[in-house]
Design a protein around this motif. Structure first.
Motif, short mmCIF file in Angstrom:
data_model
loop_
_atom_site.label_atom_id
_atom_site.label_comp_id
_atom_site.label_asym_id
_atom_site.label_seq_id
_atom_site.Cartn_x
_atom_site.Cartn_y
_atom_site.Cartn_z
N SER A 6 0.85 -1.18 0.00
CA SER A 6 0.00 0.00 0.00
C SER A 6 0.89 1.24 0.00
N ARG A 7 0.28 2.36 -0.27
CA ARG A 7 1.06 3.60 -0.31
C ARG A 7 0.25 4.73 0.27
N ASP A 8 0.95 5.67 0.86
CA ASP A 8 0.36 6.92 1.32
C ASP A 8 1.11 8.02 0.56
N ASN A 9 0.50 8.47 -0.52
CA ASN A 9 1.18 9.45 -1.36
C ASN A 9 1.41 10.78 -0.62
N ALA A 10 0.52 11.10 0.29
CA ALA A 10 0.68 12.35 1.05
C ALA A 10 1.92 12.29 1.93
N LYS A 11 2.23 11.10 2.43
CA LYS A 11 3.42 10.93 3.27
C LYS A 11 4.63 10.48 2.46
N ASN A 12 4.39 10.27 1.16
CA ASN A 12 5.48 9.79 0.29
C ASN A 12 6.10 8.50 0.82
N THR A 13 5.23 7.61 1.28
CA THR A 13 5.67 6.38 1.94
C THR A 13 4.89 5.20 1.37
N VAL A 14 5.60 4.08 1.21
CA VAL A 14 4.97 2.84 0.77
C VAL A 14 5.18 1.79 1.86
N TYR A 15 4.23 0.90 1.98
CA TYR A 15 4.24 -0.10 3.05
C TYR A 15 4.14 -1.51 2.47
N LEU A 16 4.58 -2.46 3.24
CA LEU A 16 4.36 -3.87 2.94
C LEU A 16 3.90 -4.55 4.22
N GLN A 17 2.62 -4.90 4.24
CA GLN A 17 2.08 -5.64 5.37
C GLN A 17 2.28 -7.11 5.11
N MET A 18 2.97 -7.77 6.01
CA MET A 18 3.29 -9.18 5.84
C MET A 18 2.65 -9.98 6.97
N ASN A 19 1.73 -10.85 6.60
CA ASN A 19 1.04 -11.70 7.56
C ASN A 19 1.38 -13.16 7.31
N SER A 20 1.07 -13.98 8.29
CA SER A 20 1.30 -15.43 8.18
C SER A 20 2.71 -15.72 7.67
N LEU A 21 3.67 -15.10 8.29
CA LEU A 21 5.05 -15.23 7.83
C LEU A 21 5.58 -16.64 7.99
N LYS A 22 6.42 -17.03 7.03
CA LYS A 22 7.00 -18.35 7.00
C LYS A 22 8.53 -18.24 7.06
N PRO A 23 9.21 -19.27 7.49
CA PRO A 23 10.69 -19.21 7.50
C PRO A 23 11.27 -18.88 6.13
N GLU A 24 10.61 -19.32 5.08
CA GLU A 24 11.12 -19.04 3.73
C GLU A 24 10.94 -17.58 3.31
N ASP A 25 10.27 -16.78 4.13
CA ASP A 25 10.19 -15.34 3.87
C ASP A 25 11.42 -14.60 4.39
N THR A 26 12.28 -15.31 5.09
CA THR A 26 13.50 -14.70 5.61
C THR A 26 14.37 -14.17 4.47
N ALA A 27 14.70 -12.89 4.55
CA ALA A 27 15.49 -12.26 3.49
C ALA A 27 15.74 -10.80 3.87
N VAL A 28 16.59 -10.16 3.09
CA VAL A 28 16.69 -8.71 3.15
C VAL A 28 15.67 -8.15 2.17
N TYR A 29 14.84 -7.25 2.66
CA TYR A 29 13.78 -6.66 1.84
C TYR A 29 14.20 -5.25 1.40
N TYR A 30 14.06 -5.02 0.11
CA TYR A 30 14.47 -3.75 -0.48
C TYR A 30 13.28 -3.01 -1.08
#
Length: 118
Positions: A70-94
Motif C-alpha cells: 500500500s502507499r500513502d502518497n501524502a506521506k510519500n511512503t509505501v508499506y508492505l504488510q506481511m502476515n502469516s510469515l514463514k521461514p522461507e520469507d527470511t530475506a533482506v527486503y528492499y
C-alpha cells in the motif's frame, strides 16, 4: 538526491506479522511504480510486490494472500504488510522506486532484514 529508507524489519516467529515502511525523499512516489523486492542468502533478488502510480498491484505467487502493498502518497511512503510469515520469507527486503516520467530511473533503498524463526 533520492533516498528510500526502509524500516520495520526484525525477528518474528512463524505465523507472525510485520509491516515494512519505505519513506521516500527526493522523488514523488505518486508518479512512480513502487516495489518491494527481497534477497535471501545465496539467492537472486526477487520481486515481492509492486504498486503502479495508477494503483495497480501485483504479487509474487509465494506471497499472494499473505502480503499487501500500500502507499500513502501524502506521506510519500509505501508499506508492505506481511502476515502469516514463514521461514522461507527470511530475506533482506528492499524498496524500489521506478520514476515513470522521463527521465525514467530506478532507485533502491538500503534494505531491511526480516528473519522468520522460532
Amino acid at each position: 538526491q533520492v533516498q528510500l529508507v526502509e524500516s520495520g524489519g526484525g525477528l518474528v516467529q512463524p505465523g507472525g506479522s510485520l509491516r515494512l515502511s519505505c519513506a521516500a525523499s527526493g522523488i514523488i512516489i505518486s508518479l512512480s511504480t513502487m516495489g518491494w523486492y527481497r534477497q535471501a542468502p545465496g539467492k537472486q533478488r526477487e520481486l515481492v510486490a509492486r504498486s503502479t502510480s495508477i494503483g495497480r498491484t501485483s504479487y509474487a505467487d509465494s506471497v499472494k494472500g499473505r502480503f499487501t502493498i500500500s502507499r500513502d502518497n501524502a506521506k510519500n511512503t509505501v508499506y508492505l504488510q506481511m502476515n502469516s510469515l514463514k521461514p522461507e520469507d527470511t530475506a533482506v527486503y528492499y524498496c524500489n522506486a521506478f520514476y515513470e516520467l522521463p527521465p525514467q530511473r530506478d532507485y533502491w533503498g538500503q534494505g531491511t532484514q526480516v528473519t522468520v524463526s522460532s
